[in-house]
Design an enzyme around this catalytic site. Structure first.
Site, PDB file in Angstrom:
ATOM      1  N   ASP A   1       0.814  -1.206   0.000  1.00  0.00           N
ATOM      2  CA  ASP A   1       0.000   0.000   0.000  1.00  0.00           C
ATOM      3  C   ASP A   1       0.856   1.268   0.000  1.00  0.00           C
ATOM      4  OD1 ASP A   1      -2.648   1.404   0.498  1.00  0.00           O
ATOM      5  OD2 ASP A   1      -1.526   2.026   2.281  1.00  0.00           O
TER       6      ASP A   1
ATOM      7  N   GLU B   1       1.627  -0.047  -4.813  1.00  0.00           N
ATOM      8  CA  GLU B   1       0.773   1.099  -5.123  1.00  0.00           C
ATOM      9  C   GLU B   1       1.635   2.342  -4.966  1.00  0.00           C
ATOM     10  OE1 GLU B   1      -3.117   3.644  -3.628  1.00  0.00           O
ATOM     11  OE2 GLU B   1      -1.939   2.455  -2.217  1.00  0.00           O
TER      12      GLU B   1
END
Length: 560
Positions: free
Chosen positions: A246, A283
């Site tokens: 993330d 990400e």
């Protein structure tokens, strides 16, 4: 069995192991701030650690928090589960179709066991990889998972550690790999005891969520090892096939070997030992190809990264939205660039950032970019959680699906996207700290106050109904128009399988924004974006229609 209890507390004068069944047991100081004690323990054992006579706290590396993030930790023996996936090998990313899902809202019961019942459906749809939103234990029963605090412990409401293993084993039995979304850029505020054990965080940097993780300051070797060990646990003990990392742009590390590179090296080493392949997918909002460049080239050596530019180009073109980060997107020229190389901003000035952004994706292979038209963020971070089927007409939905699934990149669907699920995907929480809960509710309404005349209409993240409204309704699968859109997606995925992975995207379009074609090898997708029926010029060759959208404006053709 005898269990070795260990904990890192470099500033402590004393550390005790506190068993629920007895008195505290003093632990022995070891090198580099570690404390240890071997004691009798089994799956029924509940324990905490106490530093310098203070309040007992959960183990930072707790493998299981059956009573929640503030409760005692439990022992888990990872050696006893009867795995039978020794010959398992996931599909390569060049052949992958990823499906992102949230355990709590994906299936009727919101558990691993209930989700496993949907595996035949996903296999028949053509999904090769599932991407599970974060499951590290977080406060309360419901949430997205990005405020996890017990990073080694699966979230109890979804099921036990063995339930999770059974889900992954079942996925492998159906030929589906499983990726886990992990959050290493911050921890949630409620139940976060790490800072009381040692210097896991630093005030030298700040993230949108508060103090940054200490990846490069004093004592950061052990902090790095904590997060690397967490990644290795999911891959080794739970048999996940890879990790989605993330918001890596919020991982701040000034060391010569960045944390991401160190992580990639250790994962490669684990794969060599186990004879397995793992994928690390980042990400990032930086449009930085170094994420996937090799170590020898000065890169981090990850297998792929998400490409938001593709989403923004598709979303802005079909919805007409140009606000916020959609500024600079929306034209057919930008759509063509996104479909051809993924990156739209590759070094030029970006209107939403008011500066230049990105760098050219040199030596970035198509399967190193994951693209999507929807995901949890792009849907759930809208005030009302609208999906694309709430924003555009059915013909546009089919065109968007074709652009995404026939692109040269790794396509990803978000749960229910393939049938145009009517349920929104909202931001929901279940904070037990009432002051924090109030701040989250007020902050959410303040965030969207300029877009909504009645901010009370913005769903309260803490309300149970906000969570239940986000659950998929599987009865929709057999009802039109949902079943029709599902059939379209299933057919597109089948057509994608006919395309050689190395086939580049050849784009042609009309500057008047009337038509657009995307060709990859033996398949061409033709789109009529004009108000009137018109023939779309195809590349030279003999083409026969394979799929035709009901409105006739999207036609997928095969060569010959």
């Amino acid at each position: 069995m005898m269990n070795p209890f260990r904990v890192w507390a470099p500033n402590a004068q004393s550390v005790d192991l506190v068993l629920e069944s007895g008195d505290p047991h003093p632990m022995t100081a070891e090198d580099s701030g570690w404390w240890a004690l071997t004691s009798e323990a089994d799956a029924t054992t509940r324990y905490r650690f106490r530093i310098d006579g203070g309040n007992p706290m959960p183990d930072p590396r707790s493998a299981w928090q059956p009573d929640g993030v503030h409760g005692p930790s439990a022992v888990v023996d990872h050696t006893t589960f009867p795995w039978h996936d020794g010959e398992w090998s996931p599909a390569p990313l060049s052949r992958a179709v990823i499906y992102e899902f949230h355990v709590g809202t994906f299936s009727p019961d919101g558990t691993y066991s209930s989700a496993a019942e949907k595996l035949p459906y996903l296999r028949d749809l053509g999904i090769t990889h599932l991407e599970m939103m974060p499951i590290a234990s977080f406060p309360g029963a419901r949430g997205w998972g990005y405020d996890g605090v017990a990073l080694f412990a699966p979230h109890p409401p979804y099921g036990s550690p063995d339930d999770l293993k059974r889900f992954i084993q079942a996925a492998h039995d159906h030929g589906i790999a499983v990726l886990l979304d992990v959050v290493y850029n911050h921890l949630g505020p409620d139940g976060n005891y790490l800072g009381q054990y040692g210097p896991y965080f630093t005030d030298r940097y700040h993230t949108p969520w508060g103090s940054a993780v200490n990846f490069d300051g004093p004592h950061s070797d052990t902090v790095r090892e904590f997060f690397i060990d967490n990644a290795l646990q999911w891959l080794r003990d739970y048999h996940f096939d890879g990790l989605r990392l993330d918001a890596v742009h919020a991982i701040i590390d000034e060391r010569a070997v960045h944390f991401l590179e160190a992580l990639a090296i250790r994962v490669e080493e684990l794969g060599a030992v186990l004879g397995r392949h793992f994928d690390l997918i980042a990400e990032s909002d930086r449009n930085d190809p170094r994420l996937v460049h090799s170590h020898g080239r000065g890169g981090y050596g990850l297998q792929a990264h998400w490409m938001d530019d593709f989403h923004h180009a598709v979303h802005a073109f079909f919805t007409g939205e140009r606000n916020s980060y959609f500024a600079g997107f929306g034209s057919m020229e930008v759509l063509a660039k996104a479909c051809q190389q993924g990156y739209v901003f590759d070094g030029q000035w970006c209107p939403s950032r008011q500066r230049s952004h990105g760098r050219p994706p040199l030596d970035v292979l198509p399967h190193q970019l994951v693209v999507f038209a929807q995901n949890h963020d792009q849907t759930g971070n809208r005030a009302l959680g609208e999906r694309l089927n709430h924003l555009v007409d059915p013909g546009s939905l089919r065109a968007i699906a074709a652009l995404t699934l026939l692109s040269p990149f790794v396509p990803m669907l978000f749960q229910g996207e393939e049938w145009g699920a009517s349920a929104p995907f909202l931001y929901f929480t279940d904070h037990e700290d009432q002051n924090l809960a109030r701040l989250v509710t007020e902050g959410r309404r303040r965030e969207f106050s300029e877009f909504h005349d009645h901010v009370q209409d913005v769903p309260d993240p803490q309300a149970p109904d906000t969570f239940t409204r986000s659950a998929l309704d599987w009865a929709e699968l057999t009802a039109s128009p949902h079943s029709d859109l599902l059939a379209w997606h299933r057919s597109l995925i089948a057509v994608r399988a006919e395309i050689p992975p190395e086939a580049p995207a050849e784009i042609a379009f009309d500057e008047g924004q009337r038509w657009f074609t995307l060709r990859r090898g033996p398949v061409v997708a033709a789109f009529n974006f004009s108000a009137e029926p018109q023939p779309v010029p195809l590349p030279p060759g003999d083409w026969s229609p394979a799929l035709v959208c009901p409105d006739g404006k999207t036609v997928i053709s095969r060569a010959g």
